[in-house]
Design a protein around this motif. Structure first.
Motif, PDB file in Angstrom:
ATOM      1  N   THR A  30       0.862  -1.009  -0.013  1.00 27.73           N
ATOM      2  CA  THR A  30       0.128  -0.252  -0.084  1.00 27.73           C
ATOM      3  C   THR A  30       0.909   1.149   0.005  1.00 27.73           C
ATOM      4  OG1 THR A  30       0.001   0.071   2.469  1.00 27.73           O
ATOM      5  CG2 THR A  30      -1.724  -1.358   1.214  1.00 27.73           C
ATOM      6  N   ALA A  31       0.197   2.465  -0.383  1.00 26.82           N
ATOM      7  CA  ALA A  31       0.987   3.718  -0.259  1.00 26.82           C
ATOM      8  C   ALA A  31       1.543   3.780   1.124  1.00 26.82           C
ATOM      9  CB  ALA A  31       0.178   4.686  -0.637  1.00 26.82           C
ATOM     10  N   GLY A  32       1.084   3.493   2.158  1.00 22.01           N
ATOM     11  CA  GLY A  32       1.588   3.694   3.319  1.00 22.01           C
ATOM     12  C   GLY A  32       3.082   2.810   3.519  1.00 22.01           C
ATOM     13  N   GLY A  33       2.924   1.905   2.778  1.00 20.08           N
ATOM     14  CA  GLY A  33       4.350   0.984   3.019  1.00 20.08           C
ATOM     15  C   GLY A  33       5.393   1.378   2.063  1.00 20.08           C
ATOM     16  N   ARG A  34       5.356   2.429   1.233  1.00 21.88           N
ATOM     17  CA  ARG A  34       6.534   2.844   0.601  1.00 21.88           C
ATOM     18  C   ARG A  34       7.584   3.705   1.470  1.00 21.88           C
ATOM     19  NH1 ARG A  34       3.224   5.435  -4.494  1.00 21.88           N
ATOM     20  NH2 ARG A  34       2.027   3.784  -5.077  1.00 21.88           N
ATOM     21  N   GLU A  35       8.709   3.398   1.098  1.00 22.13           N
ATOM     22  CA  GLU A  35      10.048   3.468   1.936  1.00 22.13           C
ATOM     23  C   GLU A  35      10.777   4.671   1.029  1.00 22.13           C
ATOM     24  OE1 GLU A  35      11.451  -0.353   2.435  1.00 22.13           O
ATOM     25  OE2 GLU A  35       9.494  -1.187   3.281  1.00 22.13           O
ATOM     26  N   LYS A  36      11.488   5.379   2.052  1.00 19.05           N
ATOM     27  CA  LYS A  36      12.444   6.362   1.540  1.00 19.05           C
ATOM     28  C   LYS A  36      13.704   5.606   1.782  1.00 19.05           C
ATOM     29  CE  LYS A  36      10.324  10.560   2.893  1.00 19.05           C
ATOM     30  NZ  LYS A  36       9.970  10.884   1.580  1.00 19.05           N
ATOM     31  N   LYS A  37      14.809   6.024   0.643  1.00 13.84           N
ATOM     32  CA  LYS A  37      16.091   5.388   0.856  1.00 13.84           C
ATOM     33  C   LYS A  37      16.673   5.429   2.074  1.00 13.84           C
ATOM     34  CE  LYS A  37      20.158   5.222  -1.779  1.00 13.84           C
ATOM     35  NZ  LYS A  37      20.761   5.941  -3.226  1.00 13.84           N
ATOM     36  N   ALA A  38      17.192   4.107   2.394  1.00  8.42           N
ATOM     37  CA  ALA A  38      17.851   3.797   3.638  1.00  8.42           C
ATOM     38  C   ALA A  38      18.805   3.031   3.444  1.00  8.42           C
ATOM     39  CB  ALA A  38      16.792   3.459   4.816  1.00  8.42           C
ATOM     40  N   ALA A  39      19.648   2.654   4.453  1.00  6.90           N
ATOM     41  CA  ALA A  39      20.931   1.903   4.441  1.00  6.90           C
ATOM     42  C   ALA A  39      20.464   0.717   4.079  1.00  6.90           C
ATOM     43  CB  ALA A  39      21.856   2.057   5.741  1.00  6.90           C
ATOM     44  N   GLY A  40      21.322   0.023   3.391  1.00  3.80           N
ATOM     45  CA  GLY A  40      20.837  -1.539   2.760  1.00  3.80           C
ATOM     46  C   GLY A  40      19.815  -1.573   1.544  1.00  3.80           C
ATOM     47  N   GLU A  41      19.348  -0.265   0.972  1.00  2.00           N
ATOM     48  CA  GLU A  41      18.194  -0.504   0.059  1.00  2.00           C
ATOM     49  C   GLU A  41      19.027   0.227  -1.127  1.00  2.00           C
ATOM     50  OE1 GLU A  41      14.819   1.811   1.494  1.00  2.00           O
ATOM     51  OE2 GLU A  41      14.031   0.019   2.546  1.00  2.00           O
ATOM     52  N   SER A  42      19.988   0.506  -1.053  1.00  2.51           N
ATOM     53  CA  SER A  42      20.709   1.116  -2.315  1.00  2.51           C
ATOM     54  C   SER A  42      20.458   0.119  -3.608  1.00  2.51           C
ATOM     55  CB  SER A  42      22.158   1.520  -2.231  1.00  2.51           C
ATOM     56  OG  SER A  42      22.888   0.428  -1.661  1.00  2.51           O
ATOM     57  N   ASP A  43      20.860  -1.110  -3.441  1.00  3.73           N
ATOM     58  CA  ASP A  43      20.439  -2.083  -4.542  1.00  3.73           C
ATOM     59  C   ASP A  43      19.437  -1.872  -4.966  1.00  3.73           C
ATOM     60  OD1 ASP A  43      23.419  -2.462  -4.204  1.00  3.73           O
ATOM     61  OD2 ASP A  43      23.052  -4.536  -3.249  1.00  3.73           O
ATOM     62  N   LEU A  44      18.305  -1.939  -4.186  1.00  5.05           N
ATOM     63  CA  LEU A  44      16.840  -2.110  -4.690  1.00  5.05           C
ATOM     64  C   LEU A  44      16.377  -0.820  -5.545  1.00  5.05           C
ATOM     65  CD1 LEU A  44      15.032  -3.714  -1.725  1.00  5.05           C
ATOM     66  CD2 LEU A  44      15.968  -4.899  -3.750  1.00  5.05           C
ATOM     67  N   PHE A  45      17.088   0.254  -4.992  1.00  5.86           N
ATOM     68  CA  PHE A  45      16.652   1.431  -5.681  1.00  5.86           C
ATOM     69  C   PHE A  45      17.589   1.638  -6.935  1.00  5.86           C
ATOM     70  CE2 PHE A  45      14.728   3.099  -1.931  1.00  5.86           C
ATOM     71  CZ  PHE A  45      13.946   4.233  -2.271  1.00  5.86           C
ATOM     72  N   ARG A  46      18.750   0.992  -7.105  1.00  3.70           N
ATOM     73  CA  ARG A  46      19.258   0.868  -8.179  1.00  3.70           C
ATOM     74  C   ARG A  46      18.675  -0.144  -9.325  1.00  3.70           C
ATOM     75  NH1 ARG A  46      21.853   2.799 -12.565  1.00  3.70           N
ATOM     76  NH2 ARG A  46      23.386   1.484 -13.444  1.00  3.70           N
ATOM     77  N   GLN A  47      18.033  -0.963  -8.690  1.00  5.15           N
ATOM     78  CA  GLN A  47      17.164  -1.979 -10.007  1.00  5.15           C
ATOM     79  C   GLN A  47      15.903  -1.194 -10.218  1.00  5.15           C
ATOM     80  OE1 GLN A  47      16.188  -5.715  -8.344  1.00  5.15           O
ATOM     81  NE2 GLN A  47      18.060  -6.096  -7.229  1.00  5.15           N
ATOM     82  N   SER A  48      15.435  -0.283  -9.465  1.00  5.98           N
ATOM     83  CA  SER A  48      14.322   0.398  -9.718  1.00  5.98           C
ATOM     84  C   SER A  48      14.587   1.376 -10.876  1.00  5.98           C
ATOM     85  CB  SER A  48      13.491   1.071  -8.592  1.00  5.98           C
ATOM     86  OG  SER A  48      14.135   2.343  -7.895  1.00  5.98           O
TER      87      SER A  48
END
Length: 201
Positions: A38-56
């Motif tokens: 859900t929209a409420g579950g969307r997360e801002k960039k945090a440590a450990g998520e850089s790879d996922l953001f790179r994929q997006s």
């Protein structure tokens, strides 16, 4: 012309659904695949998520290139939600990118995952949505699941649903498994794999 060999990165469709009673379905590690946060579950960039953001980001660039080739207009939103990369395309006249019952969308998602794999060498659980199709389809499937549950409880007999994609089966399993007195499992092979809803043991 030089031919490029493309590694096979397509995940098994059964890795994208949850079917607790089907022994040939996914294990718990893939239970959230194709779940739409859900929209409420969307997360801002945090440590450990850089790879996922790179994929997006890779996915967004790939989808933007496809839109340019097809001469379609659409706004692209790239994010990480529920621990997985997501790309959402919003715009007018995008139905052709969804196709009948989301078949084209599923194919585009696999191509986009492959584009990520080619750049990163890591299989991706990217979730691609176009025009809010997945949220709309999820609501429709919830109604289908509830109707099946009602029939099972009324007649005490199993109900077999029509063949569905992995995403669709995941949606139905989630609804059925949240209701007491019933259970669900998948049977068959693609593209005729379907769900059976039955009284719980």
């Amino acid at each position: 012309m030089t031919e490029t060999s493309i590694p096979h990165a397509k995940q098994s469709l059964d890795e994208e659904e949850t079917a607790p009673l089907a022994v040939d379905d996914a294990d718990d590690t893939e239970a959230d695949d194709d779940a739409e946060p859900t929209a409420g579950g969307r997360e801002k960039k945090a440590a450990g998520e850089s790879d996922l953001f790179r994929q997006s980001e890779i996915a967004a660039d790939y989808v933007e290139g496809l839109l340019d080739i097809l001469d379609y207009d659409g706004d692209i939103d790239e994010l990480v939600a529920g621990g997985r990369p997501m790309v959402e395309v919003v715009g007018e006249r995008l139905q052709n990118l969804v196709g009948q019952r989301g078949a084209t969308l599923e194919a585009l998602q696999e191509l986009t995952r492959l584009a990520i794999f080619r750049q990163t060498g890591t299989p991706s659980r990217l979730l691609l949505d176009v025009g809010g199709y997945r949220a709309t389809r999820r609501k429709e499937l919830a109604a289908v699941a509830k109707n099946a549950v009602e029939k099972v409880k009324e007649h005490g007999e199993a109900v077999r649903l029509e063949p569905m994609s992995a995403f669709e089966r995941k949606c139905v399993h989630d609804v059925v498994n949240a209701m007491p007195g019933v259970e669900s499992e998948s049977e068959g092979v693609e593209p005729n794999r379907r769900i059976i809803v039955r009284p719980a043991d």
